[in-house]
Design an enzyme around this catalytic site. Structure first.
Site, PDB file in Angstrom:
ATOM      1  N   PRO A   1      43.805  47.120  44.873  1.00 51.67           N
ATOM      2  CA  PRO A   1      43.212  48.393  44.530  1.00 51.67           C
ATOM      3  C   PRO A   1      42.727  48.457  43.113  1.00 51.67           C
ATOM      4  CG  PRO A   1      45.591  48.530  44.508  1.00 51.67           C
ATOM      5  CD  PRO A   1      45.182  47.119  44.448  1.00 51.67           C
ATOM      6  N   GLU A   2      41.444  48.559  42.945  1.00 52.54           N
ATOM      7  CA  GLU A   2      40.886  48.940  41.662  1.00 52.54           C
ATOM      8  C   GLU A   2      40.423  50.387  41.841  1.00 52.54           C
ATOM      9  OE1 GLU A   2      38.356  45.861  39.968  1.00 52.54           O
ATOM     10  OE2 GLU A   2      39.247  44.385  41.291  1.00 52.54           O
TER      11      GLU A   2
ATOM     12  N   ARG B   1      53.751  42.879  48.493  1.00 51.13           N
ATOM     13  CA  ARG B   1      54.249  42.259  47.267  1.00 51.13           C
ATOM     14  C   ARG B   1      55.136  43.188  46.442  1.00 51.13           C
ATOM     15  NH1 ARG B   1      49.469  39.023  44.363  1.00 51.13           N
ATOM     16  NH2 ARG B   1      51.215  38.232  43.158  1.00 51.13           N
TER      17      ARG B   1
ATOM     18  N   HIS C   1      57.221  45.746  55.538  1.00 54.49           N
ATOM     19  CA  HIS C   1      56.554  45.962  54.248  1.00 54.49           C
ATOM     20  C   HIS C   1      56.192  47.420  54.009  1.00 54.49           C
ATOM     21  CE1 HIS C   1      56.610  41.719  53.834  1.00 54.49           C
ATOM     22  NE2 HIS C   1      55.744  41.501  54.790  1.00 54.49           N
TER      23      HIS C   1
ATOM     24  N   ARG D   1      37.981  45.118  18.950  1.00 56.15           N
ATOM     25  CA  ARG D   1      38.779  44.204  19.775  1.00 56.15           C
ATOM     26  C   ARG D   1      38.199  42.807  19.754  1.00 56.15           C
ATOM     27  NH1 ARG D   1      41.788  47.729  23.151  1.00 56.15           N
ATOM     28  NH2 ARG D   1      42.625  45.906  24.185  1.00 56.15           N
TER      29      ARG D   1
END
Length: 271
Positions: free
Chosen positions: A2-3, A107, A89, A151
Site C-alpha cells: 500500500p502506497e 507479514r 493471516h 537534503r
DNA sequence: AGGGTGACCTGTCGGC
DNA sequence: TGCCGACAGGTCACCC
C-alpha cells in the site's frame, strides 16, 4: 502493497458504508506492529463517524478517540456484511452493526493503534513527522524545492522518507522520477528549481493516475470491496528491469538504494 | 538533525 | 524434489 493510491482506494471503498456503524466486537489474531497498549475495551460500543487518510495511515474517527490503521507491506482490508471464516493471516476484525471490517496481513508489518485524539502522544509519534499531502493544496512547488535543497541524500530515498511529502512508496517513487526525467541517485539538494517543480507535478500526476486505476496490484492488493488495481499494467519502469523503455526503447535498469530496488531508464532520466 | 543500517515477519521464486 | 538465499507495496529504533 500500500502506497498512497492503494490506501486511498481502500478508504473510498468502505468509508461511506461504515460511517455510523457501532462496534459490537473486536477479534484479534497474531500481534501486529506497535502493540502500543492493548486496544481499550472502550472500543466496544464506539461508533465510527468517518474514515480519513493521512499519508499511508487510515484514520477511523470514533465517538471516543480514533483508530489508526496501517497496511504495512502486505496488508489489505475487507469490509462486508459477511466474510468467510478468518484465516491464519487475518489479524484484526471489527464486528459492527453494519458489517465486518477485517485486516488481512501476512507479514504483519501493519498496525492498528487506538489514540484518544490526534494530539495524543501515541498519534503524534506516528503522524507528527509526516510531510505534506501530495494531492492537497499544501503541496507547493516552491516549498518542495526548498525542502529538497536541505537534503543531500539521493532524491529517491528522500521521497521514500516521507517527511517532505507523504504517500510516495517504492513503486511511485520510481515512476515519478521517470516521469520527471530525474536520475534516482541524484542528490536531492542538487535539483534545479525547474526540475523540482517538474518532479512535483510528476508526483501528483502519477499518484492521481494510480488512484484512477484503483492502485497497483502486484500480488494480492484489493480494496475493501475486493477490487484489484490496474496501474501496474501501465508502469513505465517499476518491476520492468531488462525490458525496453516504453518511451525510448532503452533497457530498463535496476539498482539498490537503502535495500530497496529502484527502476529507471538510463536514457530518459538524465538530470 | 540528517543519514545510514538492521530489524520486524511470512511467502514466493529462482538456482543448484 | 528439497534446500537456501534473495526479494517483496513500510517504517521505526538505533547508531554515528
Amino acid at each position: 502493497m500500500p502506497e498512497l493510491p492503494e490506501v486511498e482506494v481502500t478508504r473510498l471503498s468502505f468509508a461511506n458504508r461504515i460511517a455510523g456503524a457501532r462496534i459490537e466486537a473486536v477479534r484479534l489474531g497474531k500481534p501486529l506492529r506497535w502493540p502500543l497498549g492493548v486496544l481499550p475495551a472502550a472500543l466496544q460500543g464506539a461508533v465510527v463517524q468517518q474514515v480519513r487518510r493521512r499519508g499511508k495511515y487510515l484514520l477511523l474517527d470514533l465517538d471516543r478517540g480514533l483508530l489508526l490503521i496501517h497496511l504495512g507491506m502486505s496488508g489489505s482490508l475487507a469490509y462486508a456484511g459477511a466474510l468467510p471464516p478468518p484465516g491464519p493471516h487475518d489479524h484484526f476484525e471489527l464486528a459492527t452493526s453494519r458489517g465486518l471490517l477485517r485486516l488481512h496481513d501476512p507479514r504483519r508489518f501493519g498496525a492498528v493503534v487506538w489514540a484518544a485524539s490526534e494530539a495524543d502522544p501515541v498519534a503524534r509519534k506516528l503522524l507528527g513527522h509526516l510531510g505534506v499531502e501530495p494531492l492537497g493544496d499544501g503541496f507547493d512547488p516552491l516549498a518542495f524545492w526548498q525542502a529538497l535543497r536541505a537534503r543531500r541524500s539521493a532524491i529517491k530515498q528522500v521521497l521514500l522518507a516521507g517527511d517532505i511529502v507523504v504517500g510516495v512508496g517504492n513503486i511511485y517513487a520510481s515512476e515519478a522520477l521517470f516521469a520527471a526525467g530525474i536520475q534516482p541517485t541524484l542528490s536531492a539538494s542538487s535539483l534545479s528549481q525547474a526540475r523540482a517543480e517538474r518532479l512535483h507535478g510528476a508526483i501528483r500526476s502519477v499518484l492521481a493516475r494510480a488512484l484512477e486505476q484503483g492502485g497497483s496490484t502486484l500480488r494480492d492488493f484489493s480494496s475493501a470491496e475486493g477490487k484489484t488495481g490496474h496501474f501496474q499494467l501501465e508502469a513505465m519502469v517499476y518491476d520492468r528491469a531488462g525490458q525496453p523503455c516504453r518511451a525510448c526503447g532503452a533497457t530498463i535498469q535496476t539498482l539498490r538504494q537503502g535495500q530497496r530496488s529502484t527502476y529507471f531508464c538510463p536514457d530518459c532520466q538524465t538530470f
